[in-house]
Design an enzyme around this catalytic site. Structure first.
Site, PDB file in Angstrom:
ATOM      1  N   HIS A   8      -9.645  -7.752  27.849  1.00 25.97           N
ATOM      2  CA  HIS A   8      -9.715  -7.454  29.227  1.00 25.97           C
ATOM      3  C   HIS A   8      -9.512  -6.138  29.765  1.00 25.97           C
ATOM      4  O   HIS A   8      -8.884  -5.360  28.960  1.00 25.97           O
ATOM      5  CB  HIS A   8      -8.761  -8.425  30.076  1.00 25.97           C
ATOM      6  CG  HIS A   8      -7.305  -8.323  29.801  1.00 25.97           C
ATOM      7  ND1 HIS A   8      -6.986  -8.724  28.337  1.00 25.97           N
ATOM      8  CD2 HIS A   8      -6.549  -7.653  30.446  1.00 25.97           C
ATOM      9  CE1 HIS A   8      -5.693  -8.421  28.469  1.00 25.97           C
ATOM     10  NE2 HIS A   8      -5.327  -7.801  29.468  1.00 25.97           N
ATOM     11  N   LEU A   9     -10.062  -5.724  31.013  1.00 26.09           N
ATOM     12  CA  LEU A   9     -10.204  -4.390  31.298  1.00 26.09           C
ATOM     13  C   LEU A   9      -9.345  -4.312  32.615  1.00 26.09           C
ATOM     14  O   LEU A   9      -9.632  -5.151  33.576  1.00 26.09           O
ATOM     15  CB  LEU A   9     -11.504  -3.539  31.625  1.00 26.09           C
ATOM     16  CG  LEU A   9     -11.663  -2.375  32.257  1.00 26.09           C
ATOM     17  CD1 LEU A   9     -11.001  -1.324  31.603  1.00 26.09           C
ATOM     18  CD2 LEU A   9     -13.057  -2.227  32.806  1.00 26.09           C
TER      19      LEU A   9
END
Length: 160
Positions: free
Chosen positions: A119-120
């Site tokens: 995830h960013l």
């Protein structure tokens, strides 16, 4: 000694230990408001961080459960970054940050709290947002409930 009272936080803090399974998979399959989802795409989702560094801190993650950045498809990578960009537009319209930190924490040693679903992080920043509270008291003061932040950003999201 000064004290900050935020009794509503206890329920919030306790809920962190109650989460079982992958929070990104649960968010992809769950209710938008309950899971703090801002936007759903065909390959990825954007959702608020339950433990934000600053107001509006959100994450984008692929819908598919994947733990290695290199295993993402081109379509997933593109949609992750398009959602991040659109979310920055919603943040700019709603909160007017002066900058952003975008980051991938890949692997436990790199600071990933969730290592098996990439995830960013998208973190809005303002001049002076590293105030004395985190330094002196290890406290972060959040000025708004997460549900309200989710509503504002979801409403401001381009194409929403």
């Amino acid at each position: 000694m000064e004290r900050l009272w935020a009794p509503w936080r206890l329920e919030y803090i306790k809920s962190a230990d109650e989460e079982t399974g992958c929070l990104f998979c649960a968010a992809a399959a769950g209710d938008n408001a309950e899971r703090l989802v801002l936007r759903r795409g065909s390959q990825a989702i954007a959702l608020l961080n339950k433990f934000p560094y600053s107001s509006g801190h959100f994450m984008v993650a692929p819908i598919r459960h994947v733990g290695e950045y290199g295993e993402l498809t081109d379509e997933e990578v593109l949609e992750l970054h398009l959602l991040a960009s659109a979310g920055m537009g919603a943040l700019a319209q709603t909160y007017g940050p002066q900058g952003y930190n975008l980051g991938w924490n890949l692997g436990r040693i790199a600071g990933a709290g969730i290592v098996d679903h990439v995830h960013l992080h998208v973190v809005p920043r303002w001049a002076g947002d590293t105030n004395f509270m985190p330094v002196l008291a290890d406290v972060k003061v959040m000025p708004e409930y997460l549900e309200e932040t989710r509503r504002k950003l979801a409403d401001a999201w381009p194409g929403g």
